[in-house]
Design a protein around this motif. Structure first.
Motif, PDB file in Angstrom:
ATOM      1  N   GLY A   3       3.244  -0.637  11.407  1.00  0.00           N
ATOM      2  CA  GLY A   3       3.830  -1.343  10.267  1.00  0.00           C
ATOM      3  C   GLY A   3       3.477  -2.805  10.245  1.00  0.00           C
ATOM      4  N   GLY A   4       4.396  -3.594   9.720  1.00  0.00           N
ATOM      5  CA  GLY A   4       4.146  -5.007   9.454  1.00  0.00           C
ATOM      6  C   GLY A   4       3.682  -5.811  10.665  1.00  0.00           C
ATOM      7  N   ILE A  42       0.023  -5.144  11.100  1.00  0.00           N
ATOM      8  CA  ILE A  42      -0.771  -5.749  10.030  1.00  0.00           C
ATOM      9  C   ILE A  42      -0.890  -7.255  10.274  1.00  0.00           C
ATOM     10  CG2 ILE A  42      -0.935  -6.137   7.537  1.00  0.00           C
ATOM     11  CD1 ILE A  42      -1.100  -3.169   8.252  1.00  0.00           C
ATOM     12  N   TRP A  92      -6.581  -8.070   1.294  1.00  0.00           N
ATOM     13  CA  TRP A  92      -5.558  -7.500   0.410  1.00  0.00           C
ATOM     14  C   TRP A  92      -5.783  -7.752  -1.070  1.00  0.00           C
ATOM     15  CZ3 TRP A  92      -3.125  -3.876   2.728  1.00  0.00           C
ATOM     16  CH2 TRP A  92      -2.942  -3.956   4.125  1.00  0.00           C
ATOM     17  N   ARG A 107       6.715   0.933   2.262  1.00  0.00           N
ATOM     18  CA  ARG A 107       6.915   0.293   3.565  1.00  0.00           C
ATOM     19  C   ARG A 107       7.468   1.340   4.505  1.00  0.00           C
ATOM     20  NH1 ARG A 107       9.628  -2.294  -0.223  1.00  0.00           N
ATOM     21  NH2 ARG A 107       8.526  -4.224   0.230  1.00  0.00           N
ATOM     22  N   LYS A 110      15.939  -0.968   5.278  1.00  0.00           N
ATOM     23  CA  LYS A 110      15.141  -1.295   4.090  1.00  0.00           C
ATOM     24  C   LYS A 110      15.655  -0.596   2.824  1.00  0.00           C
ATOM     25  CE  LYS A 110      10.972  -2.548   6.665  1.00  0.00           C
ATOM     26  NZ  LYS A 110      10.105  -3.653   6.224  1.00  0.00           N
ATOM     27  N   TYR A 137       1.481   7.085   3.996  1.00  0.00           N
ATOM     28  CA  TYR A 137       1.314   5.646   3.803  1.00  0.00           C
ATOM     29  C   TYR A 137       0.448   5.067   4.924  1.00  0.00           C
ATOM     30  CZ  TYR A 137       2.868   0.762   3.176  1.00  0.00           C
ATOM     31  OH  TYR A 137       2.936  -0.587   2.954  1.00  0.00           O
ATOM     32  N   ASP A 138      -0.576   4.349   4.557  1.00  0.00           N
ATOM     33  CA  ASP A 138      -1.400   3.618   5.528  1.00  0.00           C
ATOM     34  C   ASP A 138      -1.988   2.401   4.818  1.00  0.00           C
ATOM     35  OD1 ASP A 138      -3.385   4.593   3.902  1.00  0.00           O
ATOM     36  OD2 ASP A 138      -4.581   5.506   5.496  1.00  0.00           O
ATOM     37  N   MET A 139      -2.924   1.722   5.451  1.00  0.00           N
ATOM     38  CA  MET A 139      -3.445   0.500   4.840  1.00  0.00           C
ATOM     39  C   MET A 139      -4.158   0.788   3.521  1.00  0.00           C
ATOM     40  SD  MET A 139      -4.789  -1.763   8.066  1.00  0.00           S
ATOM     41  CE  MET A 139      -5.250  -3.223   7.117  1.00  0.00           C
ATOM     42  N   ALA A 147      -1.484   1.348   1.005  1.00  0.00           N
ATOM     43  CA  ALA A 147      -0.858   0.041   0.781  1.00  0.00           C
ATOM     44  C   ALA A 147      -1.710  -0.796  -0.169  1.00  0.00           C
ATOM     45  CB  ALA A 147      -0.671  -0.687   2.108  1.00  0.00           C
ATOM     46  N   GLY A 197       8.472  -9.733   6.150  1.00  0.00           N
ATOM     47  CA  GLY A 197       8.046  -8.860   5.055  1.00  0.00           C
ATOM     48  C   GLY A 197       6.746  -9.404   4.504  1.00  0.00           C
ATOM     49  N   THR A 198       5.660  -8.666   4.679  1.00  0.00           N
ATOM     50  CA  THR A 198       4.389  -9.184   4.180  1.00  0.00           C
ATOM     51  C   THR A 198       3.853  -8.396   3.002  1.00  0.00           C
ATOM     52  OG1 THR A 198       3.305  -7.891   5.901  1.00  0.00           O
ATOM     53  CG2 THR A 198       3.586 -10.252   6.324  1.00  0.00           C
ATOM     54  N   SER A 199       4.392  -7.187   2.768  1.00  0.00           N
ATOM     55  CA  SER A 199       3.826  -6.408   1.665  1.00  0.00           C
ATOM     56  C   SER A 199       4.025  -7.141   0.335  1.00  0.00           C
ATOM     57  CB  SER A 199       4.432  -5.000   1.624  1.00  0.00           C
ATOM     58  OG  SER A 199       5.827  -5.081   1.463  1.00  0.00           O
ATOM     59  N   LYS A 259       1.222  -9.471  -0.248  1.00  0.00           N
ATOM     60  CA  LYS A 259       0.007  -8.781  -0.695  1.00  0.00           C
ATOM     61  C   LYS A 259       0.100  -8.514  -2.191  1.00  0.00           C
ATOM     62  CE  LYS A 259       0.269  -6.177   3.605  1.00  0.00           C
ATOM     63  NZ  LYS A 259       0.698  -4.868   4.105  1.00  0.00           N
TER      64      LYS A 259
HETATM   65  C1  PLP Z   1       1.833  -4.728   4.804  1.00  0.00           C
HETATM   66  C2  PLP Z   1       2.145  -3.451   5.425  1.00  0.00           C
HETATM   67  C3  PLP Z   1       3.386  -3.257   6.035  1.00  0.00           C
HETATM   68  C4  PLP Z   1       4.446  -4.335   6.087  1.00  0.00           C
HETATM   69  O1  PLP Z   1       5.328  -4.200   5.023  1.00  0.00           O
HETATM   70  P1  PLP Z   1       6.714  -4.936   4.941  1.00  0.00           P
HETATM   71  O2  PLP Z   1       6.694  -5.741   3.721  1.00  0.00           O
HETATM   72  O3  PLP Z   1       6.872  -5.791   6.150  1.00  0.00           O
HETATM   73  O4  PLP Z   1       7.734  -3.866   4.888  1.00  0.00           O
HETATM   74  C5  PLP Z   1       3.648  -2.039   6.623  1.00  0.00           C
HETATM   75  N1  PLP Z   1       2.726  -1.047   6.606  1.00  0.00           N
HETATM   76  C6  PLP Z   1       1.530  -1.197   6.026  1.00  0.00           C
HETATM   77  C7  PLP Z   1       0.569  -0.066   6.052  1.00  0.00           C
HETATM   78  C8  PLP Z   1       1.204  -2.401   5.415  1.00  0.00           C
HETATM   79  O5  PLP Z   1       0.004  -2.544   4.853  1.00  0.00           O
END
Ligand code: PLP
Length: 849
Positions: free
Chosen positions: A132-133, A136, A419, A508, A514, A578-580, A583, A605-607, A610
């Motif tokens: 996960g985050g 990444i 991204w 996510r 969450k 779910y994967d990159m 995403a 939280g980085t998604s 993006k």
């Molecule tokens: C960016 C990303 C995350 C992080 O998401 P959050 O906003 O921190 O929940 C998790 N998994 C993948 C595959 C991502 O690309």
């Protein structure tokens, strides 16, 4: 094939026509996974295979028929393109790094080296060694270091199976599928020693030897080394250590973390790397502190305190977890079992040592506590998270105020080339110049975003949206949950999601906090939104639940069931695995990015970042990074339930606000079109989103902050402490032992201060202090006496008193301070060491009141 015949594998590298050799070089460096031109080049070879192999260029080249390659080697168009991409790669590699000091560009010292340790790295979908985050972020950190020419090397583990692939069964339940990674067809190589053999290192755990094979991934200019326990020399039990990322079994987990820590240090030694900085990204690698203690004490003849000081001055610890339970901790007996020898070597008793990894009355060995006690440079990953971390770790620094605790904040960022959609990337190139690849952290470039014509942004976005929809329909068609149902065979799948209607995205990890299912709180109201004839709202979900997290899995099922039961499967969609790659599609293609964590559990939280750089507006609880970015011009905030202690009431209030904002603001703004049939107010917000998120939350800016706040200081500190045969270290040690001897007896003997408790004074009045302190033979120069003054907002000022005289071990300090601000204030007076480079300087603080 008969089952009882054993075959042995061997691998054959493809032979490329000579003039295509550079294709191999490109394929083996991850640069080509984030450079849009390289991506197009590989896609040109065979777009269908490329997609099928998860955009893995190495596998693509292995599998493309030789005739096809020969044909390409004769096509001047292809050769031109290859040449141009290859030249771009070479010029990227030649780009020299620098840092800014006083506005001037400076080069890094030759011996400056950062070692970066992480349990997971999210670099590309073909390398499933992330969950996960956190992963990444580690991946983006390496990529940015490469872009900026920072001398950094990454260390991690090579997982045979990595993280699982997610399949949803006919009942909407998640099943986990583990596929063995075929490393020979991925952009990774074994490290070869000087005899031309695979580099294998050894570490000793208790009385057993574990062998670890070293692998290397080239991330642009950066090397990432990964350790692999799956080799024949190891006992069967040990071969499994690096099988799975985040195994639940505690024994396996501690072995993994020992391998990460001890193995990486061993490899560092073997490769003759001399790190200046040891950056522990989350606590998983913190056992390396124990190994460094042993090494420093043995080879330099340091005392425990001296070794600890050296480690502290060279260690960065980044914490990512705002809840105590999320921090890695092991039962004491497990630690005793594996570390009793190493701890004995530190010349501390087991209890003395393990006290350094305990907090409050908890008897577990916490890796985060250990890291905090051995790192001078500590940070949370957003401003809010740093405040929460200070609350959480407050007992470690019981003698200083919470706000003063040395836990800095460096907010996460995202790697823009990774991204950003290709469509947006073209606009960036045209309107802000292609140099942002190297200098996204230069704030002035971002204002050009606001000059992009509305229609261009809108068209770029619509193209992405269409591509995402195509991607989602393909995913659905091939997923089991629809395969056997009438839904897949009917025409219906062709109508899943419309590009002309608003789409909300949520993707996510499905961790409980969450609240992926929050939107289902009031199903009637939700259905009304989805089925609105004029302003319909569509939803896309994706995410994995941890295999042991039954509640997470039930949230997935709830989402799928809701769509089925109400026959809204065409506009309320869950896509599996779910994967990159997923995403990227979703953050680039939806219109709005929804995030609903229970505040303050989202560290950063980085998604959402993006999404933001792609012109997708954030609609989120004001948690993690979002309070630092949100304005009414660039997105929406959800705040209704934040102050509620009762979780059910909180959920209800947050959900209500979500429906309200969707109904009254988001949908109306989206569907309001001008005479050219585009939503101009919406597009204005898109531009602000790209501008604000790009400028503030790109990973280059983040890295520059690590550099200026931490890495460069360490570079100086480390030199400073080791110069002249560790003269400064000995000096610090002297001070420490003096304090140790006398501190107990140091006390205030008299205090004259010209204000009374609860007195009202006027702004501009002068506070006069005269403090007499018994210093028990200590040199007064070792001490500082301070007035600590704070206001209602907990903002504080510290004023130093000056030494006036000394008589019979009683020192007088005095000062006059003008109080400028007004309102309720508070103060105290304290004695502390003058020298804060001391390991536990905060243990030597005494307050008057
Ligand atoms: C960016 C990303 C995350 C992080 O998401 P959050 O906003 O921190 O929940 C998790 N998994 C993948 C595959 C991502 O690309």
């Amino acid at each position: 094939m008969k089952k009882n015949i054993n075959f042995r594998n061997f691998y054959v590298k493809p032979k490329l026509p000579e003039n295509l050799e550079s294709l191999n070089i490109l394929a083996e460096n991850l640069w080509s996974t984030w450079n849009p031109n390289a991506y197009k080049l590989f896609s040109r070879i065979d777009p269908i295979l490329f997609r099928k192999f998860n955009h893995n260029p190495v596998r693509l080249i292995q599998k493309v028929p030789t005739e096809k390659l020969v044909k390409l080697s004769q096509e001047s168009g292809f050769l031109n393109e290859l040449d141009s991409v290859y030249k771009q790669f070479i010029s990227y590699k030649d780009h020299k790094g620098y840092y800014l000091e006083d506005g001037k560009r400076k080069k890094f010292d030759n011996d400056f080296q950062i070692a970066y340790f992480s349990m997971e790295f999210g670099l590309h979908e073909s390398l499933p060694i992330y969950s996960g985050g956190l992963g990444i972020l580690s991946g983006d950190h390496l990529k940015a270091a490469s872009d900026m020419g920072l001398p950094l090397i990454g260390f991690g583990l090579l997982y045979r199976y990595g993280y699982f692939n997610q399949k949803i069964d006919l009942n909407g339940k998640q099943a986990e599928v583990y596929n063995e990674n075929e490393w020979h067809s991925k952009p990774i190589k074994k490290v070869i020693d000087k005899n031309g053999e695979d580099l294998v290192i050894k570490i000793k755990i208790r009385d057993e030897i574990i062998f670890l094979k070293a692998w290397e991934i080239q991330v642009g200019k950066i090397s990432l080394y990964l350790l692999d326990a799956n080799i024949g020399k190891n006992k069967l039990h040990h071969r499994k250590i690096t099988d799975y990322l985040y195994v639940s079994d505690r024994e396996m987990r501690i072995l993994q973390e020992i391998v990460l820590a001890f193995g990486s240090l061993k490899l560092i030694e073997k490769l003759k790397i001399k790190p200046t900085v040891y950056h522990l990204n989350e606590g998983h690698s913190a056992f390396l502190i124990i190994k460094r203690l042993n090494d420093l004490m043995n080879s330099n003849d340091f005392s425990f305190d001296e070794a600890r000081e050296v480690i502290r001055l060279s260690t960065v610890f980044t914490t990512h977890t705002p809840v105590p339970a999320g921090n890695e901790a092991f039962e004491m007996e497990l630690v005793r079992h594996y570390f009793s020898d190493e701890i004995k070597e530190t010349k501390m008793s087991f209890e003395q040592f393990t006290n350094l990894a305990k907090i409050n009355n908890n008897n577990d060995f916490s890796l985060s506590v250990l890291a905090i006690k051995f790192a001078k440079y500590i940070n949370g990953v957003s401003k809010l998270h740093s405040i929460v971390s200070k609350e959480m770790w407050n007992p470690i620094y019981s003698n200083i105020c919470e706000d003063e605790m040395p836990i800095d904040s460096i907010t996460n960022g995202v790697h823009i080339p990774t991204w950003l959609s290709r469509q947006m990337s073209t606009l960036f190139d045209r309107y802000i110049g292609s140099n942002y690849e190297h200098n996204a952290d230069e704030e002035t470039i971002w204002k050009n975003i606001l000059n992009i014509p509305d229609i261009e942004i809108w068209e770029a976005h619509q193209q992405r949206k269409q591509q995402m929809i195509t991607f989602i329909r393909e995913r659905l068609r091939s997923s089991l949950m629809y395969k056997s149902s009438e839904f897949a065979t009917s025409e219906k799948i062709k109508n899943v999601l419309s590009p002309d209607k608003l789409i909300i995205g949520f993707a996510r990890r499905f961790a409980t906090y969450k609240r992926a299912n929050l939107i289902l709180m009031d199903k009637k109201r939700l259905l009304k939104l989805i089925c609105d004839p004029k302003k319909p709202v569509q939803f896309v979900f994706a995410g994995k639940a941890h295999p042991a997290d039954e509640f997470g899995k039930s949230m997935i099922k709830e989402i799928i069931d809701f769509a089925k039961e109400n026959q809204v499967e065409d506009s309320f969609v869950f896509i599996e695995d779910y994967d990159m790659n997923v995403a990227r599609h979703i953050v680039q293609g939806v219109d709005v990015w929804l995030n609903t964590p229970i505040k303050p559990k989202e560290a950063s939280g980085t998604s959402g970042m993006k999404a933001g750089i792609n012109g997708v507006m954030n609609f989120s609880i004001l948690d993690g990074w979002w309070p630092e970015c949100y304005s009414p011009d660039n997105g929406w905030s959800i705040i209704a339930g934040s102050q509620q202690a009762d979780q059910q009431i909180r959920d209800a209030m947050d959900a209500n606000e979500i429906y309200d904002i969707l109904e009254s603001e988001i949908a109306p703004t989206y569907y309001k079109r001008n005479k050219n049939r585009i939503p101009s107010r919406w597009i204005k917000m898109m531009k602000h989103s790209i501008h604000d998120v790009g400028k503030g939350f790109n990973v280059h800016s983040m890295l520059r902050e690590y550099l200026n706040k931490f890495y460069l200081h360490i570079s100086k500190d480390v030199k400073n402490i080791s110069d002249d045969n560790y003269k400064y270290l000995k000096h610090l040690n002297d001070i420490e032992s003096k304090l140790q001897n006398n501190w107990q007896k140091v006390k205030f003997v008299n205090m004259d201060i010209n204000i009374q408790d609860s007195e009202t004074i006027n702004s501009g009045d002068v506070i006069k202090i005269n403090a007499k302190i018994y210093i028990d033979g200590l040199d007064e120069k070792l001490l500082k006496v301070e007035l600590f003054n704070k206001n209602e907002e907990n903002e504080f000022n510290i004023y130093e008193l000056s030494f006036a005289m000394k008589e019979k071990n009683i020192a007088t300090f005095e000062g006059e301070f003008t109080i400028k601000s007004s309102g309720k204030q508070s103060y105290n007076i304290r004695i502390r060491p003058n020298q804060t480079d001391l390991v536990e300087y905060y243990e030597y603080v005494k307050w008057y009141y």
